[in-house]
Design an enzyme around this catalytic site. Structure first.
Site, PDB file in Angstrom:
ATOM      1  N   GLU A  96      58.941  35.432  32.606  1.00 26.66           N
ATOM      2  CA  GLU A  96      59.400  35.164  33.971  1.00 26.66           C
ATOM      3  C   GLU A  96      59.849  36.431  34.685  1.00 26.66           C
ATOM      4  OE1 GLU A  96      61.418  31.376  34.417  1.00 26.66           O
ATOM      5  OE2 GLU A  96      62.928  32.385  35.636  1.00 26.66           O
ATOM      6  N   ASP A  97      60.505  37.324  33.979  1.00 30.42           N
ATOM      7  CA  ASP A  97      61.196  38.430  34.653  1.00 30.42           C
ATOM      8  C   ASP A  97      60.668  39.823  34.344  1.00 30.42           C
ATOM      9  OD1 ASP A  97      62.908  36.538  35.763  1.00 30.42           O
ATOM     10  OD2 ASP A  97      64.343  36.677  34.124  1.00 30.42           O
TER      11      ASP A  97
HETATM   12  P1  NDP Z   1      69.375  31.696  41.419  1.00 29.23           P
HETATM   13  O1  NDP Z   1      68.249  30.973  40.784  1.00 29.23           O
HETATM   14  O2  NDP Z   1      69.101  32.677  42.486  1.00 29.23           O
HETATM   15  O3  NDP Z   1      70.274  32.431  40.349  1.00 29.23           O
HETATM   16  C1  NDP Z   1      70.582  31.809  39.149  1.00 29.23           C
HETATM   17  C2  NDP Z   1      69.762  32.403  38.040  1.00 29.23           C
HETATM   18  O4  NDP Z   1      70.008  33.797  37.948  1.00 29.23           O
HETATM   19  C3  NDP Z   1      70.122  31.814  36.723  1.00 29.23           C
HETATM   20  O5  NDP Z   1      69.347  30.675  36.472  1.00 29.23           O
HETATM   21  C4  NDP Z   1      69.859  32.948  35.762  1.00 29.23           C
HETATM   22  O6  NDP Z   1      68.492  32.847  35.399  1.00 29.23           O
HETATM   23  C5  NDP Z   1      70.047  34.200  36.595  1.00 29.23           C
HETATM   24  N1  NDP Z   1      71.313  34.943  36.438  1.00 29.23           N
HETATM   25  C6  NDP Z   1      71.442  36.293  36.475  1.00 29.23           C
HETATM   26  N2  NDP Z   1      72.695  36.660  36.367  1.00 29.23           N
HETATM   27  C7  NDP Z   1      73.441  35.547  36.245  1.00 29.23           C
HETATM   28  C8  NDP Z   1      74.831  35.312  36.076  1.00 29.23           C
HETATM   29  N3  NDP Z   1      75.724  36.313  36.022  1.00 29.23           N
HETATM   30  N4  NDP Z   1      75.271  34.038  35.995  1.00 29.23           N
HETATM   31  C9  NDP Z   1      74.392  33.031  36.052  1.00 29.23           C
HETATM   32  N5  NDP Z   1      73.043  33.182  36.205  1.00 29.23           N
HETATM   33  C10 NDP Z   1      72.569  34.446  36.300  1.00 29.23           C
HETATM   34  O7  NDP Z   1      70.421  30.632  41.956  1.00 29.23           O
HETATM   35  P2  NDP Z   1      70.097  29.509  42.970  1.00 29.23           P
HETATM   36  O8  NDP Z   1      69.173  30.005  44.004  1.00 29.23           O
HETATM   37  O9  NDP Z   1      69.739  28.310  42.191  1.00 29.23           O
HETATM   38  O10 NDP Z   1      71.495  29.236  43.664  1.00 29.23           O
HETATM   39  C11 NDP Z   1      72.244  28.103  43.356  1.00 29.23           C
HETATM   40  C12 NDP Z   1      72.145  27.099  44.486  1.00 29.23           C
HETATM   41  O11 NDP Z   1      72.676  27.627  45.684  1.00 29.23           O
HETATM   42  C13 NDP Z   1      70.742  26.662  44.773  1.00 29.23           C
HETATM   43  O12 NDP Z   1      70.623  25.281  44.525  1.00 29.23           O
HETATM   44  C14 NDP Z   1      70.469  27.003  46.237  1.00 29.23           C
HETATM   45  O13 NDP Z   1      69.930  25.914  46.951  1.00 29.23           O
HETATM   46  C15 NDP Z   1      71.820  27.329  46.784  1.00 29.23           C
HETATM   47  N6  NDP Z   1      71.788  28.484  47.644  1.00 29.23           N
HETATM   48  C16 NDP Z   1      70.819  29.434  47.506  1.00 29.23           C
HETATM   49  C17 NDP Z   1      70.782  30.550  48.293  1.00 29.23           C
HETATM   50  C18 NDP Z   1      69.720  31.555  48.111  1.00 29.23           C
HETATM   51  O14 NDP Z   1      69.715  32.570  48.785  1.00 29.23           O
HETATM   52  N7  NDP Z   1      68.790  31.344  47.193  1.00 29.23           N
HETATM   53  C19 NDP Z   1      71.802  30.755  49.310  1.00 29.23           C
HETATM   54  C20 NDP Z   1      72.798  29.736  49.342  1.00 29.23           C
HETATM   55  C21 NDP Z   1      72.767  28.653  48.535  1.00 29.23           C
HETATM   56  P3  NDP Z   1      67.891  33.374  33.983  1.00 29.23           P
HETATM   57  O15 NDP Z   1      68.303  32.482  32.894  1.00 29.23           O
HETATM   58  O16 NDP Z   1      66.408  33.357  34.253  1.00 29.23           O
HETATM   59  O17 NDP Z   1      68.449  34.745  33.842  1.00 29.23           O
END
Ligand code: NDP
Ligand code: ZN
Length: 210
Positions: A96-97
Site C-alpha cells: 500500500e505505501d
Molecule cells: P487517514 O486514512 O488519512 O489516516 C489514518 C491512517 O493513517 C491509519 O489507518 C494508518 O494507516 C495511518 N497512520 C499513520 N500514522 C498514524 C498514527 N499516528 N495514528 C493512527 N494512524 C496513523 O484518516 P481518515 O481520512 O480516515 O480520517 C478519519 C476520518 O476523518 C475519516 O472518516 C474522514 O472522513 C474524516 N476526515 C477526513 C479528512 C481528510 O482530509 N481526509 C478531513 C476531515 C475529516 P496504516 O495502518 O496504513 O499506517
C-alpha cells in the site's frame, strides 16, 4: 527449526525497514513508519498468542544456505491455521505505501505471505471514501490470517490515536476514525477474543457504537 524461524523473521523486518525507510507516521514526533508494522507483529505475538513463526513448509534455498526458502506456493491447508505468518504483519503496509510489488513479496516470502498482504492492501487508485467503504464491506470475507493482521493493525492505529493526535487532525476527525474502525472490526468478529476485547474497550471508552 527455531534458527530458521528467527532468520525468516529478521528477513521480513529488514525488508520492511528498507522499504519504509523514508516514511514517517502521522504523529507529531514523526515516528519512523517501521515502528508500526513491528508493533502490529508484536501485538499478534503478545496479545493474540500468535507465536508460531513459521506455519508453512519451507524448502532449502540453494543460493543461501543460512535461510530456507523461498517458500514454494503450497495449496491452502485444509484447516485454517491458527496463526498468520508473522511476516504478513511485518510486511502488511509494503504494497500500500511503498514501491513493493506482489511479485517481489512472493519471490522473497512465498505465495501465502503475498496473498495475506494483498488482502490487507487498499487499492490506492480508488478515491479514499470508496477505499474506506470497501474495507467495511470486504472484512467479513477476508481469510482468518488477514483478519488477524487487520485486527492488530486497527488496534495499534487506535492506540496511537489515543497516545497523541496527528498533526492537523481535529478531535472530530479522530472520533470519526474510531467510528469507521468499529464498522470494519464488526466484520472481523470471531477471530481473536483478546484482540476483539481490547478493541471493544477502546470503542466503549469513546462511546462508539459497536
Ligand atoms: P487517514 O486514512 O488519512 O489516516 C489514518 C491512517 O493513517 C491509519 O489507518 C494508518 O494507516 C495511518 N497512520 C499513520 N500514522 C498514524 C498514527 N499516528 N495514528 C493512527 N494512524 C496513523 O484518516 P481518515 O481520512 O480516515 O480520517 C478519519 C476520518 O476523518 C475519516 O472518516 C474522514 O472522513 C474524516 N476526515 C477526513 C479528512 C481528510 O482530509 N481526509 C478531513 C476531515 C475529516 P496504516 O495502518 O496504513 O499506517
Ligand atoms: Zn498498518
Amino acid at each position: 527449526g527455531m534458527g530458521s524461524e528467527v532468520a525468516w523473521l529478521l528477513e521480513a523486518v529488514d525488508f520492511a525497514a528498507r522499504k519504509h525507510k523514508e516514511q514517517r507516521r502521522k504523529d507529531p514526533e514523526g515516528t519512523p513508519y517501521i515502528n508500526h508494522p513491528i508493533a502490529v507483529a508484536r501485538i499478534l505475538a503478545h496479545e493474540a498468542g500468535v507465536t508460531d513463526l513459521v506455519v508453512l513448509q519451507v524448502t532449502p534455498c540453494p543460493a543461501c544456505p543460512a535461510l530456507p526458502g523461498p517458500r514454494t506456493a503450497l495449496p491452502e491447508p485444509r484447516t485454517a491455521p491458527r496463526a498468520p505468518p508473522p511476516q504478513a504483519a511485518l510486511l502488511h503496509d509494503t504494497l500500500e505505501d511503498t514501491a513493493t510489488t506482489p511479485a517481489e513479496l512472493e519471490a522473497r516470502f512465498g505465495a501465502a505471505v503475498r496473498r495475506v498482504v494483498e488482502e490487507v492492501t487498499d487499492d490506492k487508485r480508488l478515491p479514499k471514501a470508496e477505499r474506506k467503504r470497501l474495507q467495511i464491506e470486504r472484512a467479513p470475507a477476508c481469510s482468518r490470517r488477514a483478519k488477524l493482521v487487520k485486527l492488530a493493525d486497527k488496534l495499534h492505529n487506535l492506540r496511537d490515536l489515543n497516545r497523541c493526535t496527528p498533526q492537523g487532525w481535529s478531535e472530530e476527525r479522530v472520533q470519526e476514525y474510531f467510528r469507521w474502525a468499529a464498522r470494519v472490526v464488526a466484520g472481523l468478529r470471531g477471530t481473536s477474543a483478546a484482540l476483539e476485547g481490547a478493541l471493544q474497550r477502546l470503542f466503549e471508552e469513546r462511546g462508539v457504537p459497536t
